[in-house]
Write an enzyme that holds these catalytic residues in place. Sequence first.
Site, PDB file in Angstrom:
ATOM      1  N   GLU A  57       0.853  -1.188   0.000  1.00  0.00           N
ATOM      2  CA  GLU A  57       0.000   0.000   0.000  1.00  0.00           C
ATOM      3  C   GLU A  57       0.893   1.243   0.000  1.00  0.00           C
ATOM      4  O   GLU A  57       1.952   1.266   0.613  1.00  0.00           O
ATOM      5  CB  GLU A  57      -0.896   0.010   1.235  1.00  0.00           C
ATOM      6  N   LYS A  75      -9.400   1.426  -2.462  1.00  0.00           N
ATOM      7  CA  LYS A  75      -9.622   0.962  -1.084  1.00  0.00           C
ATOM      8  C   LYS A  75     -11.014   1.369  -0.606  1.00  0.00           C
ATOM      9  O   LYS A  75     -11.411   2.534  -0.708  1.00  0.00           O
ATOM     10  CB  LYS A  75      -8.550   1.559  -0.176  1.00  0.00           C
ATOM     11  N   CYS A  96      -5.076  -3.147   2.950  1.00  0.00           N
ATOM     12  CA  CYS A  96      -4.814  -2.817   4.341  1.00  0.00           C
ATOM     13  C   CYS A  96      -6.044  -2.973   5.260  1.00  0.00           C
ATOM     14  O   CYS A  96      -6.441  -4.075   5.586  1.00  0.00           O
ATOM     15  CB  CYS A  96      -4.225  -1.406   4.433  1.00  0.00           C
TER      16      CYS A  96
END
Length: 282
Positions: free
Chosen positions: A41, A113, A154
């Site tokens: 990330e 995300k 994440c």
Amino acid sequence: MVKVAAVQMCSGVDPQKNADAMERLVRKAAAAGATYVQTPEMTGALQRNRPALKAVLADEAGDVIVARAAALARELGIFVHVGSTAIARGDEKMANRGFLFGPDGQRICVYDKIHMFDVDLDNGESWRESAAYEPGSCARVADLPFGRLGFAICYDVRFPQIFRTEAMAGAEILTVPAAFTRQTGEAHWEILLRARAIENGAFLIAAAQGGVHEDGRETYGHSMIIDPWGRILAEAGGAGEAVLLADIDIADVQAARAKIPNLKNSRDFTLDRVTSTGRAEA
């Protein structure tokens, strides 16, 4: 059987320097035989000062990480998965966006995300991703020659519904590129990754940021490649660069799902809330 790689980085605030580090590590992975290489990330920059970050960002067409990853994929004849990098959207927000490039250098898939890391931790550590990033709204899977790949980034790892949805859509390899904080990583990183692999009977590849960064934050590292039975095939240390390699066989996915067929046995259900008097309420 395919050889996959997870690249651990300690990205700084300069996208050009980070692109150079990414290239060096991707080349190392490819030289070791990796067909698929994943970076962490925020490969392009980790910068807590948001005006400073925005000042060095570009849109997708002008982003140095995007251009370098596409060129590397084409030159090396491999799949390059940029776990994510910050992309200018043209409004007040940025996108935390992952990219997958094929051996021809063409973009196969992008993923924004979905879940923003808005938390208040111990010792005064606080994060508000939603103040700077526009969340995505679409989970994605990509069909590759060696298996079907599911995307996450994440904090998404704490939302198992994404991974279950992807697994039910046939994903055999789940991905969690990350920049986990040291505090949350020490508590939950390994157990969350192994749980997502086990409950979905899938391989899981998690390239992470690791170490103390130029902006002062500290990330947990411990990039991992995990098999469908929850066994750790490769793991990096807590800080600094690393290239993890593992040979994975998609037949192991079918074997794990045959032993524990929880995806097949999953059932829809309803929920009733029962009061202290024993009466069910809709």
